[in-house]
Design a protein around this motif. Structure first.
Motif, PDB file in Angstrom:
ATOM      1  N   ALA A 126       1.841 -45.068  49.558  1.00 48.84           N
ATOM      2  CA  ALA A 126       1.596 -45.206  48.124  1.00 48.84           C
ATOM      3  C   ALA A 126       0.577 -44.198  47.609  1.00 48.84           C
ATOM      4  O   ALA A 126       0.574 -43.850  46.421  1.00 48.84           O
ATOM      5  CB  ALA A 126       1.110 -46.625  47.815  1.00 48.84           C
ATOM      6  N   ASP A 127      -0.283 -43.705  48.507  1.00 48.88           N
ATOM      7  CA  ASP A 127      -1.297 -42.725  48.115  1.00 48.88           C
ATOM      8  C   ASP A 127      -0.803 -41.289  48.255  1.00 48.88           C
ATOM      9  O   ASP A 127      -1.585 -40.348  48.095  1.00 48.88           O
ATOM     10  CB  ASP A 127      -2.563 -42.914  48.954  1.00 48.88           C
ATOM     11  CG  ASP A 127      -3.299 -44.185  48.577  1.00 48.88           C
ATOM     12  OD1 ASP A 127      -3.258 -44.565  47.393  1.00 48.88           O
ATOM     13  OD2 ASP A 127      -3.902 -44.819  49.466  1.00 48.88           O
ATOM     14  N   GLY A 128       0.468 -41.120  48.607  1.00 49.81           N
ATOM     15  CA  GLY A 128       1.033 -39.777  48.652  1.00 49.81           C
ATOM     16  C   GLY A 128       1.054 -39.131  50.022  1.00 49.81           C
ATOM     17  O   GLY A 128       1.262 -37.911  50.122  1.00 49.81           O
ATOM     18  N   PHE A 129       0.860 -39.915  51.087  1.00 51.88           N
ATOM     19  CA  PHE A 129       0.895 -39.360  52.442  1.00 51.88           C
ATOM     20  C   PHE A 129       2.279 -39.567  53.043  1.00 51.88           C
ATOM     21  O   PHE A 129       2.871 -40.647  52.915  1.00 51.88           O
ATOM     22  CB  PHE A 129      -0.178 -40.012  53.311  1.00 51.88           C
ATOM     23  CG  PHE A 129      -1.573 -39.623  52.919  1.00 51.88           C
ATOM     24  CD1 PHE A 129      -2.204 -38.538  53.513  1.00 51.88           C
ATOM     25  CD2 PHE A 129      -2.252 -40.329  51.927  1.00 51.88           C
ATOM     26  CE1 PHE A 129      -3.490 -38.165  53.138  1.00 51.88           C
ATOM     27  CE2 PHE A 129      -3.534 -39.967  51.547  1.00 51.88           C
ATOM     28  CZ  PHE A 129      -4.155 -38.882  52.145  1.00 51.88           C
ATOM     29  N   HIS A 130       2.778 -38.536  53.730  1.00 49.13           N
ATOM     30  CA  HIS A 130       4.149 -38.563  54.236  1.00 49.13           C
ATOM     31  C   HIS A 130       4.224 -38.728  55.744  1.00 49.13           C
ATOM     32  O   HIS A 130       5.315 -38.719  56.311  1.00 49.13           O
ATOM     33  CB  HIS A 130       4.868 -37.271  53.830  1.00 49.13           C
ATOM     34  CG  HIS A 130       4.833 -37.008  52.366  1.00 49.13           C
ATOM     35  ND1 HIS A 130       4.756 -35.732  51.826  1.00 49.13           N
ATOM     36  CD2 HIS A 130       4.838 -37.868  51.300  1.00 49.13           C
ATOM     37  CE1 HIS A 130       4.730 -35.809  50.508  1.00 49.13           C
ATOM     38  NE2 HIS A 130       4.765 -37.087  50.166  1.00 49.13           N
ATOM     39  N   GLY A 137      12.763 -35.453  59.823  1.00 50.07           N
ATOM     40  CA  GLY A 137      12.684 -35.299  58.372  1.00 50.07           C
ATOM     41  C   GLY A 137      11.251 -35.385  57.869  1.00 50.07           C
ATOM     42  O   GLY A 137      10.843 -34.615  56.988  1.00 50.07           O
ATOM     43  N   LEU A 138      10.475 -36.308  58.432  1.00 50.13           N
ATOM     44  CA  LEU A 138       9.072 -36.428  58.034  1.00 50.13           C
ATOM     45  C   LEU A 138       8.278 -35.185  58.428  1.00 50.13           C
ATOM     46  O   LEU A 138       7.369 -34.760  57.700  1.00 50.13           O
ATOM     47  CB  LEU A 138       8.453 -37.669  58.673  1.00 50.13           C
ATOM     48  CG  LEU A 138       8.980 -39.016  58.165  1.00 50.13           C
ATOM     49  CD1 LEU A 138       8.357 -40.168  58.935  1.00 50.13           C
ATOM     50  CD2 LEU A 138       8.716 -39.177  56.672  1.00 50.13           C
ATOM     51  N   LEU A 139       8.631 -34.604  59.568  1.00 52.32           N
ATOM     52  CA  LEU A 139       7.946 -33.379  59.983  1.00 52.32           C
ATOM     53  C   LEU A 139       8.279 -32.212  59.056  1.00 52.32           C
ATOM     54  O   LEU A 139       7.472 -31.288  58.898  1.00 52.32           O
ATOM     55  CB  LEU A 139       8.336 -33.021  61.418  1.00 52.32           C
ATOM     56  CG  LEU A 139       7.731 -33.876  62.534  1.00 52.32           C
ATOM     57  CD1 LEU A 139       8.267 -33.442  63.887  1.00 52.32           C
ATOM     58  CD2 LEU A 139       6.207 -33.789  62.522  1.00 52.32           C
ATOM     59  N   ALA A 140       9.460 -32.250  58.467  1.00 49.50           N
ATOM     60  CA  ALA A 140       9.867 -31.169  57.567  1.00 49.50           C
ATOM     61  C   ALA A 140       9.165 -31.251  56.214  1.00 49.50           C
ATOM     62  O   ALA A 140       9.067 -30.251  55.495  1.00 49.50           O
ATOM     63  CB  ALA A 140      11.382 -31.200  57.370  1.00 49.50           C
ATOM     64  N   LEU A 141       8.665 -32.449  55.868  1.00 46.46           N
ATOM     65  CA  LEU A 141       7.961 -32.624  54.597  1.00 46.46           C
ATOM     66  C   LEU A 141       6.514 -32.175  54.721  1.00 46.46           C
ATOM     67  O   LEU A 141       5.942 -32.168  55.811  1.00 46.46           O
ATOM     68  CB  LEU A 141       7.995 -34.100  54.189  1.00 46.46           C
ATOM     69  CG  LEU A 141       9.340 -34.715  53.824  1.00 46.46           C
ATOM     70  CD1 LEU A 141       9.174 -36.213  53.604  1.00 46.46           C
ATOM     71  CD2 LEU A 141       9.907 -34.046  52.570  1.00 46.46           C
ATOM     72  N   PRO A 142       5.873 -31.818  53.614  1.00 52.55           N
ATOM     73  CA  PRO A 142       4.426 -31.580  53.650  1.00 52.55           C
ATOM     74  C   PRO A 142       3.728 -32.869  54.082  1.00 52.55           C
ATOM     75  O   PRO A 142       4.177 -33.969  53.731  1.00 52.55           O
ATOM     76  CB  PRO A 142       4.087 -31.221  52.204  1.00 52.55           C
ATOM     77  CG  PRO A 142       5.386 -30.808  51.587  1.00 52.55           C
ATOM     78  CD  PRO A 142       6.451 -31.598  52.277  1.00 52.55           C
ATOM     79  N   PRO A 143       2.643 -32.769  54.852  1.00 56.08           N
ATOM     80  CA  PRO A 143       1.959 -33.988  55.317  1.00 56.08           C
ATOM     81  C   PRO A 143       1.502 -34.908  54.196  1.00 56.08           C
ATOM     82  O   PRO A 143       1.420 -36.122  54.377  1.00 56.08           O
ATOM     83  CB  PRO A 143       0.766 -33.438  56.108  1.00 56.08           C
ATOM     84  CG  PRO A 143       1.173 -32.059  56.500  1.00 56.08           C
ATOM     85  CD  PRO A 143       2.025 -31.548  55.374  1.00 56.08           C
ATOM     86  N   SER A 144       1.205 -34.347  53.049  1.00 52.04           N
ATOM     87  CA  SER A 144       0.745 -35.173  51.920  1.00 52.04           C
ATOM     88  C   SER A 144       1.098 -34.488  50.617  1.00 52.04           C
ATOM     89  O   SER A 144       1.317 -33.276  50.563  1.00 52.04           O
ATOM     90  CB  SER A 144      -0.769 -35.408  51.999  1.00 52.04           C
ATOM     91  OG  SER A 144      -1.464 -34.178  51.925  1.00 52.04           O
ATOM     92  N   ALA A 145       1.131 -35.282  49.562  1.00 49.49           N
ATOM     93  CA  ALA A 145       1.390 -34.742  48.226  1.00 49.49           C
ATOM     94  C   ALA A 145       0.149 -34.015  47.715  1.00 49.49           C
ATOM     95  O   ALA A 145      -0.976 -34.288  48.164  1.00 49.49           O
ATOM     96  CB  ALA A 145       1.773 -35.877  47.282  1.00 49.49           C
ATOM     97  N   PRO A 146       0.301 -33.091  46.787  1.00 46.56           N
ATOM     98  CA  PRO A 146      -0.861 -32.384  46.230  1.00 46.56           C
ATOM     99  C   PRO A 146      -1.882 -33.361  45.647  1.00 46.56           C
ATOM    100  O   PRO A 146      -1.533 -34.274  44.895  1.00 46.56           O
ATOM    101  CB  PRO A 146      -0.239 -31.512  45.126  1.00 46.56           C
ATOM    102  CG  PRO A 146       1.183 -31.304  45.554  1.00 46.56           C
ATOM    103  CD  PRO A 146       1.577 -32.591  46.218  1.00 46.56           C
ATOM    104  N   GLY A 147      -3.120 -33.185  46.047  1.00 49.98           N
ATOM    105  CA  GLY A 147      -4.200 -34.025  45.538  1.00 49.98           C
ATOM    106  C   GLY A 147      -4.388 -35.336  46.270  1.00 49.98           C
ATOM    107  O   GLY A 147      -5.371 -36.053  46.016  1.00 49.98           O
ATOM    108  N   ALA A 148      -3.497 -35.690  47.188  1.00 45.33           N
ATOM    109  CA  ALA A 148      -3.589 -36.986  47.865  1.00 45.33           C
ATOM    110  C   ALA A 148      -4.836 -37.076  48.736  1.00 45.33           C
ATOM    111  O   ALA A 148      -5.517 -38.111  48.766  1.00 45.33           O
ATOM    112  CB  ALA A 148      -2.330 -37.224  48.699  1.00 45.33           C
TER     113      ALA A 148
END
Length: 357
Positions: free
Chosen positions: A53-57, A197-208
């Motif tokens: 919920a805080d933007g972490f992937h 798929g999770l590894l392909a995403l950025p570890p977190s959203a901008p500003g998270a």
């Protein structure tokens, strides 16, 4: 061809040997707990605050579940010990339900090795969640619910991406023993694809990361900024911070001991390729981080889990018990330094005079 297992029927163990092994198990748990017990560290508590919920992937499973309870250290500590307690309960159930002395003694040996103390020292780390989920998935398979087992393993990769190199290979080994190849691949694909798929995403959203820093600034524990920095670095940037070669030089000898021991017990064959791969997969964690002792702990743990599964309901021969005993004696010499300046507690009541000079 010589095999790992004794082909003769399993003799029914008498009450006296069973009680002795049970006593050994109780002693092993107490020694492991005394050696490595600690409160969850600030690093573990910081990572438990990370949520989807805080933007972490990545590594968001535990933090997402705990988010409604706030960022209180007591919440993280209770959750950490609940996971450790559940893992110990699962190991205890497995011990008492094992039908052979070989399986029971294998569990005792793992607890008496440096891995036993390291288990308690690692309280709060997500590795314990991964193996707890693995045990849950294996239970679901035992109950004839393979789809549920696959779903549980899919959860594991949301707990930590190292599931791809620790518990998923063990799960794949079990699937290939129980199901035809296509069925096994179909069950293994969802957690594997999700993890990649999770590894392909950025570890977190901008500003998270910055947002969580601000939230943890008012928490009642000293959060670890370097733990949050993990979500702001690329893999290439992480590789520049440590020597992959040094980590491999620590892990490879351990891998040679456990893989070589397994192959000596079973003799090299095509059938041994899958379990050996499941055992040695944690060596590749050298490319994921610098926690060499932690990776060594996971490497030895995978060896014990795979061997326990491989044994089934048959006993090892006396000669093979001797080989396995020698292997474990070698593993007692593997250093597993602790985090945060901690060290394993000694069993003596006073510090040797030599250490005081």
């Amino acid at each position: 061809m010589t095999t790992l297992l004794e082909r003769a029927p399993v003799p029914v163990a008498g009450k006296t040997p069973r009680r002795r092994v049970t006593a050994l198990f109780a002693i092993a748990v107490l020694v492991a707990g005394y050696t490595g017990f600690r409160l969850p560290g600030d690093w573990a508590a910081t990572l438990q605050a990370v949520s989807l919920a805080d933007g972490f992937h990545r590594r968001f499973l535990v933090g997402t579940l705990l988010k409604p309870f706030g960022h209180d250290y007591l919440v993280f500590a209770v959750a950490s010990f609940a996971v450790l307690g559940a893992l110990l309960a699962a190991v205890t159930v497995v011990f008492f339900r094992s039908r052979t002395e070989s399986r029971r003694l294998l569990i005792v040996a793992w607890l008496l090795l440096p891995t036993g103390g390291y288990l308690f020292h690692e309280v709060g780390y997500f590795d314990q969640v991964l193996y707890l989920l693995l045990f849950g998935a294996l239970w679901a398979l035992h109950r004839g619910r393979p789809v549920l087992a696959s779903a549980v393993m899919a959860l594991s990769v949301t707990g930590h991406e190292i599931a791809l190199l620790t518990v998923l290979p063990v799960f794949g080994f079990v699937l290939l023993r129980r199901f035809p190849f296509r069925r096994a691949c179909a069950l293994l694909t969802p957690p594997t694809v999700l993890g990649l798929g999770l590894l392909a995403l950025p570890p977190s959203a901008p500003g998270a990361v910055e947002k969580l820093r601000q939230a943890l600034a008012g928490a009642n524990f000293a959060y670890r900024a370097d733990a949050l920095n993990l979500f702001g670095r690329t893999q290439a940037e992480s590789w520049r911070m440590y020597s992959i070669t040094d980590v491999l030089l620590y892990l490879v000898p351990i891998a040679l001991v456990v893989a070589g021991g397994f192959l000596f017990l079973h003799r090299p064959s095509l059938a041994a390729a899958v379990p050996v791969a499941a055992i040695t997969a944690p060596v590749l964690l050298a490319f994921g981080g610098w926690d060499d002792a932690r990776w060594g702990f996971l490497l030895v743990t995978n060896f014990v889990v795979v061997l326990w599964l491989w044994l089934g309901d048959r006993e090892l021969t006396v000669s093979r018990i001797g080989v396995l005993t020698a292997l474990f004696l070698v593993l007692t010499h593997v250093p597993m330094p602790y985090f945060d300046g901690y060290a394993p507690r000694g069993l003596t009541l006073v510090t040797p005079v030599e250490d005081l000079r």
